[in-house]
Write an enzyme that holds these catalytic residues in place. Structure first.
Site, PDB file in Angstrom:
ATOM      1  N   ASN B  77     105.722  41.918 -54.745  1.00 33.95           N
ATOM      2  CA  ASN B  77     105.639  42.382 -56.077  1.00 33.95           C
ATOM      3  C   ASN B  77     106.423  43.764 -56.159  1.00 33.95           C
ATOM      4  O   ASN B  77     106.689  44.346 -55.344  1.00 33.95           O
ATOM      5  CB  ASN B  77     104.272  42.719 -56.565  1.00 33.95           C
ATOM      6  N   ALA B  78     107.116  43.855 -57.237  1.00 35.00           N
ATOM      7  CA  ALA B  78     107.721  45.115 -57.610  1.00 35.00           C
ATOM      8  C   ALA B  78     107.265  45.537 -59.258  1.00 35.00           C
ATOM      9  O   ALA B  78     108.043  45.634 -60.161  1.00 35.00           O
ATOM     10  CB  ALA B  78     109.170  45.200 -57.670  1.00 35.00           C
ATOM     11  N   MET B  79     105.789  45.499 -59.361  1.00 36.43           N
ATOM     12  CA  MET B  79     105.495  45.949 -60.778  1.00 36.43           C
ATOM     13  C   MET B  79     105.878  47.331 -61.008  1.00 36.43           C
ATOM     14  O   MET B  79     106.242  47.540 -62.363  1.00 36.43           O
ATOM     15  CB  MET B  79     104.001  46.000 -60.775  1.00 36.43           C
ATOM     16  N   CYS B 136     102.993  53.555 -52.523  1.00 34.90           N
ATOM     17  CA  CYS B 136     103.476  52.478 -53.215  1.00 34.90           C
ATOM     18  C   CYS B 136     105.105  52.591 -52.736  1.00 34.90           C
ATOM     19  O   CYS B 136     105.526  53.396 -52.979  1.00 34.90           O
ATOM     20  CB  CYS B 136     103.481  52.426 -54.585  1.00 34.90           C
ATOM     21  N   ASN B 198      98.822  49.609 -47.697  1.00 35.91           N
ATOM     22  CA  ASN B 198     100.008  49.225 -48.959  1.00 35.91           C
ATOM     23  C   ASN B 198     100.729  48.134 -48.439  1.00 35.91           C
ATOM     24  O   ASN B 198     101.005  47.841 -47.272  1.00 35.91           O
ATOM     25  CB  ASN B 198     100.356  50.642 -49.562  1.00 35.91           C
TER      26      ASN B 198
HETATM   27  C1  LIG Z   1     100.602  42.761 -57.955  1.00 33.21           C
HETATM   28  C2  LIG Z   1     100.280  43.828 -57.055  1.00 33.21           C
HETATM   29  C3  LIG Z   1      99.921  45.134 -57.545  1.00 33.21           C
HETATM   30  C4  LIG Z   1      99.610  46.000 -56.667  1.00 33.21           C
HETATM   31  N1  LIG Z   1      99.718  47.438 -57.415  1.00 33.21           N
HETATM   32  C5  LIG Z   1      99.065  48.482 -56.596  1.00 33.21           C
HETATM   33  C6  LIG Z   1      98.789  49.725 -57.041  1.00 33.21           C
HETATM   34  O1  LIG Z   1      98.937  49.977 -58.544  1.00 33.21           O
HETATM   35  N2  LIG Z   1      98.210  50.778 -56.405  1.00 33.21           N
HETATM   36  C7  LIG Z   1      98.112  50.350 -54.914  1.00 33.21           C
HETATM   37  O2  LIG Z   1      97.723  51.455 -54.282  1.00 33.21           O
HETATM   38  N3  LIG Z   1      98.245  49.350 -54.472  1.00 33.21           N
HETATM   39  C8  LIG Z   1      98.846  48.213 -55.315  1.00 33.21           C
HETATM   40  N4  LIG Z   1      99.083  47.124 -54.574  1.00 33.21           N
HETATM   41  C9  LIG Z   1      98.899  46.838 -53.061  1.00 33.21           C
HETATM   42  C10 LIG Z   1      97.509  46.237 -52.931  1.00 33.21           C
HETATM   43  O3  LIG Z   1      96.445  47.139 -53.233  1.00 33.21           O
HETATM   44  C11 LIG Z   1      97.277  45.982 -51.282  1.00 33.21           C
HETATM   45  O4  LIG Z   1      97.137  47.101 -50.684  1.00 33.21           O
HETATM   46  C12 LIG Z   1      98.184  45.121 -50.760  1.00 33.21           C
HETATM   47  O5  LIG Z   1      98.375  44.114 -51.708  1.00 33.21           O
HETATM   48  C13 LIG Z   1      97.972  44.483 -49.526  1.00 33.21           C
HETATM   49  O6  LIG Z   1      96.599  43.824 -49.662  1.00 33.21           O
HETATM   50  P1  LIG Z   1      96.515  42.186 -50.004  1.00 33.21           P
HETATM   51  O7  LIG Z   1      97.269  41.291 -48.884  1.00 33.21           O
HETATM   52  O8  LIG Z   1      95.315  41.582 -49.810  1.00 33.21           O
HETATM   53  O9  LIG Z   1      97.328  41.916 -51.213  1.00 33.21           O
HETATM   54  C14 LIG Z   1      99.399  45.965 -55.210  1.00 33.21           C
HETATM   55  C15 LIG Z   1      99.551  44.562 -54.976  1.00 33.21           C
HETATM   56  C16 LIG Z   1      99.953  43.730 -55.515  1.00 33.21           C
HETATM   57  C17 LIG Z   1     100.210  42.232 -55.114  1.00 33.21           C
END
Ligand SMILES: Cc1cc2nc3c(=O)[nH]c(=O)nc-3n(C[C@H](O)[C@H](O)[C@H](O)COP(=O)(O)O)c2cc1C
Ligand SMILES: Cc1cc2nc3c(=O)[nH]c(=O)nc-3n(C[C@H](O)[C@H](O)[C@H](O)COP(=O)(O)OP(=O)(O)OC[C@H]3O[C@@H](n4cnc5c(N)ncnc54)[C@H](O)[C@@H]3O)c2cc1C
Lengths: 265, 311
Positions: B77-79, B136, B198
């Protein structure tokens, strides 16, 4: 939402033909072998420009999206030529299901895009369809021949009175409902219009399905961009039942902008 | 086999500074966290706590689409940190504060002063803890650019700690050569805990178009493929610091969560798992953790925390 088999990444498709439906709207045909139901949408990638949600307006072997030029992404889409390539992700979301025998289809402007294939499918299995199709002006109508072929009754309204009923489509629908009843109402268009139709459906005790729009990003239900009162338009919608709509505090009142801010419709 | 009395005593509650969790699963930042109603849904679905979307000073649209793409072993993702801004976020977060589970406020700023303002506001909203997004990987001037620099991490953590009473967790990036060193900076600044990891800086290219798919070209990889990296990071952090750690990255099942716990995590966060398994993942993971503990005669989460650490 359980994960689907294929990966969520754009499939590159070649544009076969482009049909100009009216001065602002074009249908882009492409070959892609997905199976979609009326009301579902795809995320359309215009490389180096944007990726935007578009209803699938033709569901056969040749797929189509019907695009109204309203801004950067849609104007880029409208400039494409046969042979150009776009990316397609999906289809996504819920769809219209014609369960009753007599249907009232209500469309506002480009809202006809997901409803036209619904009408064709329903007509082919013998459903009786009355269409109420509203636009600002005669020049903004589209698909008229296509729609004639699958509706028992085709009612048109224009805000400026250039064709058919002079006024809003919701006023036209109010008139129609005074004379006839239907097993269900299927609706897509500007949300203010949908809200009025939802109120009329409730008043007349007719089940409703309506398709909503919200700002979409991931398209798979995790980024929360298209959230409306805990539902996600990309996976819980875009087509919602009247019952669910009546429980949504934001319906007909607020949307979210690209930042996630709650703003008035 | 009859169920023995011991089995019934399995307790999956866990505690961290300022957080009493009925179970160790927490919604990760940025997934379903932009609106209050979605956070409520996750709470109802059984999560032990929820983290908000990372919130900044001003409303921010984030990157243009495409912002999301899936690969074989995860999603990228690159929100770009879209968020309504701290003032508008008040209405979202207030609806869930004081309900049945803790809410952790995630914030991001360009410098210590912005973090301080945001931390104070979030605390006023009533969150149980703060999570500083210093990680991030795809928003220019924010996140990882600060989190890669241990001096900045020290400074920001110190300033925020001095400004609020709620516990302060710092979320770290795996995109550094020595994550334990950064964790030590958090410890030196008297941060209360670490969240890791992250997403991992990543990209996908469409070979037909000969272009990166994401509008920002670079995004962050999450999901199943990053679990081994997340585990390694937790393991390294736990070997060097005493700080409690929340593990995140690729957790889809109870066994995944237990791996993190054994590496040293006191609780776990789930993000991409919501995409792969739906919102039911929280209760499912809890059930699987419980079954594992039953089968292996563990009675508390605490017993398992860090037991895979060698030496
Ligand atoms: C769509 C999306 C948006 C994310 N937005 C944030 C964010 O706003 N702040 C943040 O600290 N991490 C953000 N992350 C990272 C997640 O909180 C997490 O650290 C990362 O996705 C790894 O965990 P996972 O494999 O369970 O997704 C985002 C991840 C995804 C997929
Ligand atoms: C489920 C669904 C189906 C749709 N089907 C059609 C269709 O069949 N035909 C059609 O012409 N349009 C359809 N739309 C609307 C279409 O997606 C927007 O008109 C388009 O994204 C506008 O982009 P733009 O850059 O041209 O305009 P902009 O100038 O960027 O914006 C114009 C309007 O479009 C909205 N918009 C911009 N980006 C998005 C986005 N990523 N998601 C949702 N809204 C956005 C803006 O909020 C604004 O209200 C659909 C939308 C949804 C949600």
């Amino acid at each position: 939402m359980p994960k689907k088999d294929n990966l969520e990444l754009p499939r590159i498709v070649k544009i076969l033909d482009i049909v100009e439906e009216n001065p602002d709207v074009k249908t882009i045909f492409f070959e892609d072998d997905f199976e979609a139901y009326p009301g579902q949408f795809v995320m359309v990638w215009i490389p180096s420009v944007d990726e935007v949600p578009m209803s699938v307006s033709y569901l056969g072997e040749k797929k189509g999206i019907t695009v109204k030029n309203v801004g950067k992404a849609t104007s880029s889409l409208c400039k494409l030529k046969p042979g150009d390539k776009i990316g397609i992700r999906g289809p996504h979301g819920t769809f219209f299901e014609a369960t009753g025998d007599s249907l009232l289809v209500v469309a506002g402007g480009i809202g006809i895009a997901p409803l036209a294939p619904l009408m064709e499918n329903a007509h082919n299995i013998g459903k009786q369809i009355t269409l109420a199709f509203g636009a600002k002006s005669k020049s903004e109508l589209l698909f008229i021949n296509r729609l004639k072929g699958c509706s028992r009754e085709l009612n048109i309204s224009t805000d400026d009175g250039s064709l058919g009923f002079h006024g809003f489509v919701s006023d036209l629908v109010e008139d129609i409902l005074k004379k006839q009843s239907f097993d269900e109402i299927l609706c897509c268009g500007p949300e203010i219009m949908i809200k009025k139709i939802a109120d009329l459906a409730k008043l007349n005790g007719i089940p409703l399905q309506a398709s909503l729009e919200r700002y979409m990003k991931c398209g798979v239900g995790i980024c929360d961009s298209c959230a409306i009162d805990g539902f996600h338009v990309c996976i819980d919608g875009p087509v919602f039942s009247g019952k669910i709509l009546s429980e949504l505090a934001d319906f007909g009142r607020f949307r979210r902008d690209a930042c996630g801010r709650r703003v008035e419709l | 086999m009859p169920i023995s009395d011991c089995d019934k005593m399995v307790d999956i509650a866990t505690t961290l500074p300022g957080l009493k969790l009925k179970n160790p699963t927490i919604l990760a930042a940025g997934i379903l966290g932009e609106t209050g109603a979605s956070l409520e849904n996750v709470a109802k679905a059984g999560a032990g706590a929820v983290v908000t979307k990372s919130i900044g000073i001003e409303p921010r649209e984030g990157h243009g689409n495409p912002t999301f793409v899936e690969t074989e072993h995860g999603i990228i993702n690159a929100m770009g940190l879209p968020n309504p801004g701290i003032d508008n976020y008040k209405d979202e977060v207030e609806s869930i504060i004081g309900t049945n589970i803790p809410v952790i406020g995630s914030i991001f700023g360009a410098d210590a002063q912005e973090f301080e303002i945001l931390a104070v506001e979030m605390e006023k909203f009533g969150v149980s803890a703060l999570e500083l997004n210093l990680s991030c990987p795809h928003a220019k001037g924010y996140g990882a650019i600060l989190g890669h620099d241990k001096e900045k991490v020290l400074e920001i953590t110190k300033v925020v700690k001095g400004a609020v009473k709620v516990p302060v967790y710092v979320k770290l990036s795996p995109n550094v050569s020595n994550i334990a060193e950064i964790a030590c900076a958090v410890e030196d600044a008297e941060g209360d805990g670490i969240v890791a990891i992250n997403t991992i800086s990543a990209m996908a290219i469409d070979i037909d178009m000969a272009l990166p798919i994401l509008s920002n070209a670079i995004g962050g990889l999450s999901g199943p493929g990053i679990k081994p990296i997340g585990l390694r990071c937790i393991y390294e952090i736990k070997a060097e610091t005493e700080l409690p750690v929340i593990g995140v990255g690729g957790i889809l099942s109870g066994n995944d969560a237990i791996e993190y716990i054994m590496a040293g995590a006191s609780a776990v966060q789930i993000g991409s798992g919501v995409y792969y398994k739906g919102i039911g993942i929280f209760s499912k993971v809890c059930q699987q953790i419980q079954e594992f503990m039953d089968a292996h005669s563990y009675k508390t989460i605490k017993e398992m925390v860090g037991i895979a650490q060698k030496g």
